[in-house]
Write an enzyme that holds these catalytic residues in place. Structure first.
Site, mmCIF file in Angstrom:
data_model
loop_
_atom_site.group_PDB
_atom_site.id
_atom_site.type_symbol
_atom_site.label_atom_id
_atom_site.label_comp_id
_atom_site.label_asym_id
_atom_site.label_seq_id
_atom_site.Cartn_x
_atom_site.Cartn_y
_atom_site.Cartn_z
ATOM 1 N N LYS A 274 0.835 -1.198 0.000
ATOM 2 C CA LYS A 274 0.000 0.000 0.000
ATOM 3 C C LYS A 274 0.873 1.253 0.000
ATOM 4 O O LYS A 274 1.894 1.298 0.690
ATOM 5 C CB LYS A 274 -0.885 0.019 1.259
ATOM 6 C CG LYS A 274 -2.082 -0.896 1.150
ATOM 7 C CD LYS A 274 -3.084 -0.626 2.263
ATOM 8 C CE LYS A 274 -4.220 -1.628 2.202
ATOM 9 N NZ LYS A 274 -5.085 -1.467 0.998
ATOM 10 N N ARG A 347 -11.065 -10.764 -0.144
ATOM 11 C CA ARG A 347 -11.967 -11.666 -0.871
ATOM 12 C C ARG A 347 -11.424 -13.091 -0.892
ATOM 13 O O ARG A 347 -12.184 -14.050 -0.993
ATOM 14 C CB ARG A 347 -12.219 -11.105 -2.285
ATOM 15 C CG ARG A 347 -11.023 -11.093 -3.185
ATOM 16 C CD ARG A 347 -11.219 -10.186 -4.396
ATOM 17 N NE ARG A 347 -11.159 -8.766 -4.035
ATOM 18 C CZ ARG A 347 -11.352 -7.776 -4.885
ATOM 19 N NH1 ARG A 347 -11.626 -8.019 -6.149
ATOM 20 N NH2 ARG A 347 -11.283 -6.516 -4.472
HETATM 21 N N1 BES Z 1 -8.744 -3.538 3.249
HETATM 22 C C1 BES Z 1 -8.735 -2.989 1.948
HETATM 23 C C2 BES Z 1 -9.959 -2.122 1.651
HETATM 24 C C3 BES Z 1 -10.095 -0.849 2.438
HETATM 25 C C4 BES Z 1 -9.601 0.343 1.948
HETATM 26 C C5 BES Z 1 -10.785 -0.833 3.632
HETATM 27 C C6 BES Z 1 -9.757 1.502 2.658
HETATM 28 C C7 BES Z 1 -10.947 0.337 4.351
HETATM 29 C C8 BES Z 1 -10.433 1.512 3.859
HETATM 30 C C9 BES Z 1 -8.695 -4.113 0.911
HETATM 31 O O1 BES Z 1 -8.018 -5.248 1.291
HETATM 32 C C10 BES Z 1 -8.026 -3.577 -0.287
HETATM 33 O O2 BES Z 1 -6.858 -3.290 -0.206
HETATM 34 N N2 BES Z 1 -8.753 -3.464 -1.390
HETATM 35 C C11 BES Z 1 -8.245 -2.961 -2.601
HETATM 36 C C12 BES Z 1 -8.670 -3.890 -3.704
HETATM 37 C C13 BES Z 1 -7.950 -3.682 -5.027
HETATM 38 C C14 BES Z 1 -6.488 -4.017 -4.904
HETATM 39 C C15 BES Z 1 -8.596 -4.559 -6.083
HETATM 40 C C16 BES Z 1 -8.815 -1.572 -2.807
HETATM 41 O O3 BES Z 1 -9.944 -1.312 -2.432
HETATM 42 O O4 BES Z 1 -8.084 -0.723 -3.330
HETATM 43 MN MN MN Z 2 -5.958 -5.134 0.845
#
Ligand code: BES
Ligand code: MN
Ligand code: ZN
Length: 494
Positions: A274, A347
């Site tokens: 991230k 997921r």
């Molecule tokens: N845990 C995150 C989603 C999230 C983002 C929750 C901000 C709360 C606040 C999830 O695991 C994630 O990283 N999702 C990605 C998916 C993408 C890589 C397809 C996202 O939402 O960017």
């Molecule tokens: Mn994630």
């Protein structure tokens, strides 16, 4: 804290009196339960503070004389806009004002029976919820603040004995639900060096005291079962991934509900690391927090249905054994999944957990709760969570439970086009579609591949789980406890 519904004239010796008023009644408040002296003090305070009765308006007045109670004026806003939302916000504000003035014994009055459609039960539950949530703050890692809640007794005055009776009947369960809600906020706010996958296991095990059977599926068994997706996600962490099962199975149960929570104790993104706001990802187990807290409430409120709580717990870390973009794994249900992005880990963990729970317990209703996508937060901001369902009836059922639980949720679609997008290039499925558009919907479409025919709903709580700004009932940068009470409502009424 103890709540009592009362009616008639003030009894007891409160050290705080709160009066909630609509903006149209500040000229001549009819406060039948209060003596002349207090009513006069209220009128003086309204005039002196130029109180207008707005929803977010709270005025506190120290007593005239050392023994007299602290007086709190709280606005309820405009009568025609009134709903449980304003009542909860007002109750939360009253709790905060009480706590910062060290009130221990509060009497709460209003001049009216609120709206016709806000019956005594909803009124009582909204007040209890607002007061319990408004009294919460996160104080584990610094010296206790003076304003930490000291409220012991809260008497809520209703303006007829019939309303008092109806209120009285629901206050106890409303309090348990609100306390569970606070419990979920605690779990979500502690950092990941405290809330580890061991910690989640240990908290679950505590529920056996309440008659809930707890089973832990450890790494070796996950391997034997073919839960290769959760194993891949948790592969680089020193914390073992595990599936935690909590089973409330009362004699004579006719239906089975299953609640499945995403329990990513920390989500660094993995090799697709991230780049922004990684620190918030200590709250990536808020789905698991809601399930744990709801199961605590299940143990206390004892619904007649069987309730399975399940958590897929793992840390998405980085290391030599991290899973990689382009890897292909076979899930519990036999479907092959190509990894497009290691940050789409939720997921994957849910895929194994959902398919295992559906297979093993054959629930009549399965609901998963997950901080799944930033896209859901882009769609709804931090004011509502996204609800998906594989049957319209199920979606409506979840939204109705959310309404009873005072939680704002809104439906998003599961059109077949989204399912097309999650088909893999070299495997059956892929965990990321390669673009951002409709990210909450494609994530939900992926999960749908793992629930078979089970009536199922997915609640993406990424929008509300960890709000950046303080709102009336939630201090900023603390977990909000989303969906806990919705799950409890479902378990009690279906
Ligand atoms: N845990 C995150 C989603 C999230 C983002 C929750 C901000 C709360 C606040 C999830 O695991 C994630 O990283 N999702 C990605 C998916 C993408 C890589 C397809 C996202 O939402 O960017
Ligand atoms: Mn994630
Ligand atoms: Zn995540």
């Amino acid at each position: 804290m103890k709540f009592t519904a009362k009616s008639g004239a003030l009894t007891g010796k409160p050290d705080g009196i709160a009066v909630a008023l609509f903006d149209d009644e500040i000229k001549a408040p009819k406060l039948t339960g209060l003596d002349k002296r207090t009513v006069a003090a209220v009128s003086r305070l309204i005039a002196a503070s130029r109180f207008e009765g707005k929803v977010k308006e709270t005025v506190v007045h120290f007593s005239e004389g050392a023994q007299a109670p602290v007086l709190i004026l709280q606005g309820l806003g405009t009568r025609k806009d009134f709903s449980w939302k304003h009542l909860r916000q007002a109750s939360g504000a009253i709790a905060r004002a009480s706590n910062s003035n060290s009130v221990k014994n509060l009497a709460l009055f209003s001049t009216t029976s609120f709206d016709d459609d806000l019956n005594a039960e909803i009124t009582a539950r909204a007040i209890v919820d607002g007061v319990v949530l408004g009294s919460w703050s996160f104080e584990h890692y610094r010296p206790k603040k003076k304003s930490a809640s000291q409220l012991g007794q809260v008497d809520v005055y209703f303006n007829s004995t019939a309303r008092q009776k109806s209120a009285s009947a629901v206050m106890h369960s409303a309090q348990i639900m609100a306390e569970c809600h606070n419990m979920a906020r605690e779990y979500g706010t502690h950092p990941a060096n405290v809330v580890t996958t061991d910690y989640l296991r240990d908290e679950a095990k505590k529920l056996s005291k309440l008659g809930i059977k707890v089973t832990i599926i450890e790494r070796d068994q996950l391997r034997r079962m073919g839960c290769n997706l959760i194993l891949a996600v948790g592969g680089a962490s020193v914390m073992p991934p595990r599936i935690i099962i909590m089973d409330w199975n009362p004699r004579g149960a006719q239906k089975t509900f299953a609640f499945v929570g995403k329990g990513l104790v920390f989500d660094s993104g993995g090799l697709n690391i991230k780049v922004a706001m990684m620190e918030e990802m200590k709250s990536d187990m808020c789905g698991a927090a809601a399930v744990l807290a709801a199961m605590d409430g299940v143990g206390k409120l004892k619904p007649k249905h069987r309730v399975i709580g399940a958590i897929g717990a793992a840390e998405n870390a980085i290391g030599p054994s991290a899973y990689r973009p382009s890897d292909i794994y076979t899930a519990y249900n036999g479907k092959t999944v190509e990894i497009g992005n290691t940050d789409a880990e939720g997921r994957l963990v849910l895929a194994d957990t959902l398919s295992y729970v559906a297979d093993k317990y054959k629930p009549n209703l399965m609901v998963d709760i997950a901080t799944l996508t930033g896209a859901a937060k882009v769609a709804l901001g931090s004011h509502a969570d996204a609800v998906f369902a594989n049957k319209d009836r199920v979606g409506r059922q979840v939204l109705a439970a959310a309404e009873r639980a005072f939680e704002q949720m809104w439906p998003l679609p599961m059109f077949e086009e989204y399912a097309e997008e999650v088909k893999g290039d070299t495997a059956m499925l892929k965990n990321s579609v390669g673009h951002r558009w409709g990210g909450a919907c494609t994530a939900a479409a992926f999960l749908k591949e793992f629930v078979g025919d089970t009536p199922w709903s997915h609640i993406d709580i990424a929008p509300t789980s960890f709000p950046a700004a303080t709102s009336s009932l939630n201090p900023k940068m603390t977990a909000s406890g989303s969906a806990t009470k919705t799950l409890l409502e479902l378990s009690l009424r279906g």
